[in-house]
Design an enzyme around this catalytic site. Structure first.
Site, PDB file in Angstrom:
ATOM      1  N   GLU A 394       0.804  -1.372  -0.010  1.00  0.00           N
ATOM      2  CA  GLU A 394      -0.052  -0.033   0.015  1.00  0.00           C
ATOM      3  C   GLU A 394       0.717   1.256   0.169  1.00  0.00           C
ATOM      4  O   GLU A 394       0.919   1.979   0.906  1.00  0.00           O
ATOM      5  CB  GLU A 394      -1.003  -0.080   1.041  1.00  0.00           C
ATOM      6  CG  GLU A 394      -1.978  -1.250   0.999  1.00  0.00           C
ATOM      7  CD  GLU A 394      -2.726  -1.261   2.077  1.00  0.00           C
ATOM      8  OE1 GLU A 394      -4.100  -1.711   2.012  1.00  0.00           O
ATOM      9  OE2 GLU A 394      -2.457  -1.274   3.453  1.00  0.00           O
ATOM     10  N   GLU A 470      -4.241 -10.255   0.476  1.00  0.00           N
ATOM     11  CA  GLU A 470      -5.139 -10.100   1.672  1.00  0.00           C
ATOM     12  C   GLU A 470      -6.598 -10.793   1.401  1.00  0.00           C
ATOM     13  O   GLU A 470      -7.155 -10.066   0.203  1.00  0.00           O
ATOM     14  CB  GLU A 470      -5.065  -8.731   2.352  1.00  0.00           C
ATOM     15  CG  GLU A 470      -3.893  -8.146   2.776  1.00  0.00           C
ATOM     16  CD  GLU A 470      -3.662  -6.848   3.437  1.00  0.00           C
ATOM     17  OE1 GLU A 470      -4.808  -6.689   3.680  1.00  0.00           O
ATOM     18  OE2 GLU A 470      -2.786  -6.337   3.580  1.00  0.00           O
TER      19      GLU A 470
END
Length: 949
Positions: A394, A470
């Site tokens: 991220e 994820e």
């Protein structure tokens, strides 16, 4: 301030592999002198070896100073806890000064000071001489100590700033915890080696880069020189069979021992391969965490993590979002886990300012980004468990990610590169996503995902394997939808599996709150309990979610057909020879027969013996357990199981199949009401003095129609219940907001009629205020000997557009000692899209044991598909089944609680008998409940029987 400079370090030696050497070393862990200052601009006179630190505190190393009474922890997920103004940080910058005196052994000369982890900026002095500084909190740094060491007493001084320019690269959804939190060592080892051990066509190939000579005695390799290549008859390394060979590197001045695993990772036709076979990652994301020590984890804790993963059928781990302690990777090599090793890089908070000035795309940060990649790869390059390098997490998109990728490919072309944050996959070798829905995963599996604008990048991405780095956010009660994801991963070869978020709840031990989460330390900016989202509780007790994951990740498949069961291995690297198999038949939960099953190593169809017939429900359970002790579990450890009904007294058994979701076959779930033949005759209601109405062993209020006594017990209820204490997925998805806006947490109950006759009929309307929605209920109570039959007919009124949390009946009885016994799914909780680990049986637990101790209290403990239950002197029987929740506190108290100690037994037993509940999903971060598990208000009939137990 000097801690605001973008340079990642100064005075450091070149990064090298973490190695086990016979060179002398000195462990500098232990008690250090420590002083905390509120700002960074403090004189550096403490670095003088003559400085008097007698008034300072003591602090253990490794440790985080906020966990030892100096300042306080703070948690944010995305937001930086300081203004986004790179590279600047606040003047109020907690700064820890450390001092450690040590005696140098006689004859010692030269050496390196090695820091394995310091958050976030460390400046180092030895005997008053500045060695340099380092950033990159989860990465090692070494300084040349030789010129400044002296015989006898030496003084090491370190200044650590909590905030630095480097903090902008470390926004990783975790507690902000500064300090020297990994090992500090003085070592005379200087060796470096990069072993290349590939496996192809049944043979291993070995070479290495470095200096010296390499021996691998077990394979007859002696005196291998750098750059030489030999082919050997090696067995391959895999997570299921982690075969390691002991190697010795004779380097100048030292001997290094390392373990070599032969394996090759490749991508062909969009499929991820290991040793030429398709690799399906059944993984978890793992932060380093302990509730007492934060990220300062011991070897015992790391080993416990790996053993727990292995025992729950996990085969892979992503080191979110930084390289772990090097000993963790040693354990993954030894015990067998595939690893994605992730760079210590995340700039998530820049997304809140439109990614302006994001370091990933700013040339000024190139050196810092590349430095982190180099130090990870060089440290961990010899681990066979590491099968991919990840550029970080991220961190947006940008040129510096390309620089990191280019360097990594040149340094180590044997491992694919991973990064999720760039949908174009411009710099990666795999297509990675977070929290993609089941529908999107299926489309990607079929190669039918939405195209990129750039045709060349689109074609490149379509040739990549896909993984969910994820998914299935394991926050609180959940996750739901696991089986459906796994079915897709197994169906489409392009899908390489994924990593559940995440391994452990990051609840910090707290003297009054039990476990603390964001905001509990007074942080002005925090993300609440979003840090509590793991498959194990903070004390590493497995949650129901981990038990479900074990079932979904099972490496063995069972298919029942007539009088046989077909068994096959789902592990491409492992047959069934390490397992033993057995079967057991239970009648109404009681064992009636057991037998071994002889399953060939390659699997196949196995004939079942003649199964005993008899009355009542009969279920066959087959189990696969370890046949012998393994390094990660003892013989007899259950690896896989399946259960199938063989004599269920409902129609439709010819269509029965084993469902991966462990729900009932349609014939059981939709069975018609049982006939009442054979029951004692019915008794009409009897008026009592005071106007109460008696029906069999129950007494009802003549005005409300509610129970006041049940078989002599003080009772209250039942009433229609549509509410549940919201789970985290309800809270973060907005479902809780919509349900509260609708008023489902504050229902009103109106009695329209209480009609004694041959039966007692009570007519009610349950509705939230300020709406025209409601549910009419007709309650029909019938006495039948000592038993009391209840039929509830429900008819919704109005336009119920939203799903509802639950449809059940709430009843309270006096708290009573003794266990709750039930026949149904157990032993743990189960909801429509969870509970895969539960199986049909006869179970017993105390009311306390039936509560699942989620750090943030929420709906929990529901036992599903219950045929009958006995508790507090009452037996409740479903017609055919019901859901049971038994608590020592009310739903309202559970709803209001913020921490476990808020829940205090009130002296009553609070029962909820459910016809249905809404699913769980993973919407705290990810997709909501699948449509098949949504609960909508529709006409329904619910039947129960009450009798003394």
């Amino acid at each position: 301030m000097e801690c605001e400079r973008l340079t990642p370090g100064s005075g450091r030696l070149e990064p090298r592999a973490a190695l086990s050497s016979d060179a002398p070393s000195l462990d500098l862990n232990g008690a250090w002198r420590f002083r905390l200052s509120p700002v960074a601009t403090v004189p550096e006179d403490f670095a003088d070896p003559r400085y008097d630190d007698a008034a300072w505190a003591e602090l253990p190393v490794p440790a985080h100073w906020p966990l030892h009474g100096h300042g306080a922890p703070a948690y944010t997920n995305v937001s930086y806890p300081f203004p986004v103004d790179p590279p600047h940080v606040p003047t109020e910058n907690p700064t820890g000064d450390y001092r450690r005196a040590f005696d140098l052994p006689e004859g010692w000369n030269g050496g390196r000071l090695r820091f394995d982890g310091v958050e976030s900026y460390a400046k180092v002095w030895l005997n008053g001489h500045e060695l340099g500084f380092t950033t990159g909190s989860r990465l090692p740094a070494e300084f040349d100590a030789g010129p400044w060491l002296k015989p006898g007493r030496n003084v090491l001084a370190v200044r650590v700033h909590q905030w630095s320019a480097a903090s902008y690269l470390e926004d990783q959804d975790m507690w902000w915890l500064p300090g020297i939190f990994r090992d500090v060592t003085l070592t005379r080892s200087a060796a470096d080696v990069f072993v290349h051990a590939s496996y192809e066509d049944g043979r291993g190939t070995l070479s290495f880069d470095g200096t010296g000579a390499l021996d691998l005695p077990e394979l007859g390799v002696t005196g291998l020189r750098p750059g030489e290549r030999v082919t050997v008859a090696a067995e391959p390394w895999s997570a299921g069979t982690p075969r390691l060979y002991e190697a010795v590197l004779r380097a100048p001045g030292e001997t290094v021992r390392l373990r070599v695993g032969f394996r090759t990772v490749a991508i062909e036709d969009g499929v991820l391969l290991a040793n030429g076979r398709p690799l399906l990652l059944k993984g978890v994301n793992r932060h380093e965490f302990h509730p007492l020590s934060g990220r300062a984890v011991t070897y015992a804790t790391m080993r416990e993590d790996v053993l727990l993963m292995k025992r729950h059928n996990v085969n892979a781990v992503r080191t979110s979002h930084y390289p772990p302690h090097p000993a963790f990777l040693d354990l993954c090599d030894e015990l067998g886990l595939w690893v994605i090793d992730e760079c210590d890089l995340e700039t998530h908070g820049f997304g809140q300012v439109g990614w302006r000035n994001n370091p990933s795309d700013d040339p000024r940060w190139e050196e810092a980004c590349l430095d982190r990649m180099r130090r990870m790869v060089e440290r961990d390059k010899n681990h066979p468990s590491v099968i991919m390098w990840s550029l970080g997490n991220e961190a947006g998109v940008g040129r510096n990610l390309g620089v990191m990728a280019e360097w990594a490919r040149e340094r180590d072309p044997s491992r694919p590169l991973h990064y999720e944050g760039d949908r174009s996959c411009e710099h990666t070798d795999v297509y990675s996503r977070m929290y993609a829905s089941h529908a999107e995963v299926e489309a990607i599996g079929r190669g039918a995902e939405d195209p990129l604008d750039d045709p060349e990048l689109d074609a490149r991405r379509r040739a990549m394997p896909f993984l969910q780095c994820e998914y299935a956010h394991a926050m609180g009660n959940g996750p739901g939808g696991l089986a459906e994801y796994q079915e897709l991963f197994e169906r489409y070869p392009r899908l390489a599996g994924g990593f559940v978020w995440e391994w452990i709840d990051h609840g910090l031990a707290h003297p009054s709150l039990g476990y603390a989460y964001g905001g509990d330390y007074g942080e002005p900016v925090h993300d609440g309990n979003f840090v509590v989202d793991g498959l194990v509780f903070p004390d590493r007790t497995p949650s129901p979610g981990l038990l479900d994951l074990k079932k979904v990740f099972e490496p063995v498949a069972f298919t029942f057909s007539g009088t046989s069961v077909t068994v096959r291995s789902k592990d491409a690297f492992h047959d069934l020879s390490s397992l033993s198999f057995s079967g057991q038949v239970e009648a109404e939960g009681e064992p009636v027969a057991s037998f071994p099953l002889e399953v060939p190593a390659g699997g196949g169809e196995v004939k079942l013996p003649a199964l005993p017939a008899g009355e009542g429900e009969r279920w066959l359970t087959v189990r696969a357990v370890l046949a012998r002790d393994e390094p990660w579990a003892d013989a007899g450890h259950e690896v896989a199981w399946a259960q199938v009904p063989i004599d269920v007294p409902y129609p439709g058994r010819e269509d029965l199949r084993v469902s991966p979701r462990r729900t009932f076959p349609p014939a059981v779930r939709e069975a018609p009401a049982k006939a009442s033949a054979g029951r004692p005759g019915r008794e009409a209601p009897v008026p009592l003095d005071g106007g109460e109405i008696q029906v069999g062993g129950a007494v009802f209020d003549p005005v409300t129609g509610r129970l006041t006594r049940l078989f002599g017990l003080d009772a209250d209820g039942p009433r229609l219940e549509l509410w549940r204490a919201p789970i985290d997925n309800d809270r973060y998805s907005g479902a809780e907001f919509r349900w509260r806006l609708l008023g489902l947490h504050r229902l009103t109950h109106r009695v329209d009629a209480v009609e004694p006759g041959d039966t007692l009929t009570v007519r009610t309307r349950t509705a939230p205020a300020a709406t025209d929605l409601g549910i009419r209920a007709t309650w029909t109570w019938t006495a039948s000997g000592d038993a009391l039959d209840l039929r509830v007919d429900l008819v919704p009124e109005g336009d119920w557009t939203e799903p509802i949390p639950r449809l059940g009946l709430a009843l309270t009885l006096p708290a009573a000692p003794g266990p709750v016994t039930w026949y149904g799914l157990g032993p743990g909780e189960a909801y429509p899209d969870t509970g895969l680990a539960t199986r049909i049986g006869r179970w017993a637990a105390t009311v306390e044991e039936m509560q699942t101790p989620y750090v943030h209290p929420q709906e929990n403990g529901h036992r599903a598909a219950v045929r009958w239950a006995e508790l507090a002197g009452v037996r409740i029987t479903g017609d055919p089944v019901f859901g049971l929740t038994a608590r020592p506190w009310s739903t309202a108290a559970l709803d209001a609680a913020a921490h476990r100690p808020d829940l205090v037994p009130d002296g009553r037993l609070h029962l909820t008998l459910d016809l249905a509940q809404h699913g769980i999903g993973t919407a705290a971060c990810g997709p909501g409940t699948l449509p098949a598990y949504e609960l909508h208000a529709r006409p329904a009939t619910f039947r129960l029987r009450f009798e003394p137990s």
